[in-house]
Design an enzyme around this catalytic site. Structure first.
Site, PDB file in Angstrom:
ATOM      1  N   ASP A 233       0.881  -1.165   0.000  1.00 44.05           N
ATOM      2  CA  ASP A 233       0.000   0.000   0.000  1.00 44.05           C
ATOM      3  C   ASP A 233       0.916   1.211   0.000  1.00 44.05           C
ATOM      4  OD1 ASP A 233      -1.666   2.133   0.501  1.00 44.05           O
ATOM      5  OD2 ASP A 233      -2.742   1.184   2.159  1.00 44.05           O
TER       6      ASP A 233
ATOM      7  N   TYR B 105      -6.216  14.903 -10.769  1.00 44.99           N
ATOM      8  CA  TYR B 105      -5.403  13.975 -11.561  1.00 44.99           C
ATOM      9  C   TYR B 105      -4.349  14.742 -12.354  1.00 44.99           C
ATOM     10  CZ  TYR B 105      -4.246  10.050 -14.618  1.00 44.99           C
ATOM     11  OH  TYR B 105      -3.580   9.057 -15.301  1.00 44.99           O
TER      12      TYR B 105
ATOM     13  N   THR C 273      -8.834   0.223 -19.683  1.00 46.45           N
ATOM     14  CA  THR C 273      -8.603  -0.318 -18.337  1.00 46.45           C
ATOM     15  C   THR C 273      -9.739   0.125 -17.430  1.00 46.45           C
ATOM     16  OG1 THR C 273      -7.363   1.633 -17.589  1.00 46.45           O
ATOM     17  CG2 THR C 273      -6.083  -0.146 -18.628  1.00 46.45           C
TER      18      THR C 273
END
Length: 304
Positions: free
Chosen positions: A62, A222, A255
């Site tokens: 993680d 993003y 994806t």
């Protein structure tokens, strides 16, 4: 063991990360496939093993958890003694598709631009908590893993770091010319300043001042995360000149990240990263690849 090349790929249980593992393994490299979810990571390795690829193992990771990162470092130290390739693939989009079918039907795929922001209402949303998480993973998480693994990379004879970036990391998407110049001026930019820029963005994002302060308005977090990652890539390449450290835009790939709206296969999307991971010793560092072609960090125009 010194002759065996070892690679770590983050966020690799599916999509581009999984395909990068597969293609690097076919090059004879020992692969540590990492994922946050252990069962999905083990399933991914089993899938590769079943296809005849045996040189892939799983380790839980993680990238937002320092302890998890250190566990990976200790594992590599004990098993391989060094690291040759790091592919930073783990990322999140920071957006929610409200109506994915309408998004696809409306041809909005190529219209996620700030000029079209009002027409995207009801199609995609960018909650603050997802934007904050996006930056914590895409930038801070990637930085955490890279910083922790640098000592092991420096023990390699041919170390490579590949940061999976995006066309959305291009400074073309920023509307503040002064900030664009600052993020592009690698001679004077610092990691501390990148952090200040991110925190400033998050403050403006939280109080709905993105338009007022000339930030990207679509896929905002993003875009900021990938622009920050590009800048970090260049800084690291200058700092560690014995390591080839580059950023790669894989293209618009089918994806889960793109909710299957991409136009390239994962096999095609992995090509740039494989090339960057296997660069010869005299290859470029601190560069940006649009798929397999060198490209600028700041373009006059930027297609997806």
């Amino acid at each position: 063991m010194d002759n065996i090349r070892c690679a770590v790929v983050t966020g690799a249980n599916k999509g581009i990360g999984f395909e990068i593992c597969r293609q690097l393994a076919l090059e004879g490299i020992e692969i540590i496939l990492t994922a946050r979810n252990e069962s999905r990571g083990v399933e991914a390795v089993n899938k590769l093993n079943a296809s005849g690829i045996s040189n892939v193992i799983f380790h839980q990771l993680d990238i937002t958890d320092s302890k998890s990162v250190q566990n990976l470092v200790k594992f590599i130290e004990s098993r391989f003694k060094k690291l040759d390739i790091l592919v930073n693939n783990a990322a999140e989009s920071g957006i929610v598709y409200v109506d994915i079918n309408k998004f696809k039907e409306g041809g909005a795929l190529m219209q996620v631009t700030d000029d079209n922001v009002d027409n995207l209402t009801g199609l995609i949303e960018e909650p603050y908590d997802l934007g904050e998480r996006c930056l914590n993973i895409n930038y801070y998480g990637t930085k955490r893993v890279t910083d922790a693994l640098i000592p092991l990379l420096q023990l390699s004879k041919s170390p490579r770091v590949v940061n999976i970036s995006s066309a959305y990391g291009d400074l073309h998407w920023f509307h503040n010319e002064e900030l664009k110049h600052e993020l592009h001026d690698i001679e004077n930019l610092t990691e501390e300043r990148i952090d200040e820029v991110i925190q400033c963005f998050l403050r403006d994002f939280k109080v709905a001042k993105l338009r007022e302060n000339r930030w990207p308005l679509t896929c905002s977090a993003y875009k900021v995360s990938k622009a920050a990652l590009n800048a970090y890539t260049r800084l690291m390449a200058r700092k560690y000149q014995n390591i080839l450290i580059n950023a790669v835009h894989p293209g618009y790939v089918v994806t889960d990240m793109t909710s299957q709206t991409g136009i390239l296969t994962v096999e095609e999307g992995a090509q740039g990263s494989i090339m960057a991971a296997l660069l010869p010793d005299d290859g470029p560092s601190g560069a940006y690849f649009d798929k397999t072609k060198l490209a600028p960090f700041a373009s006059a125009e930027r297609p997806i």
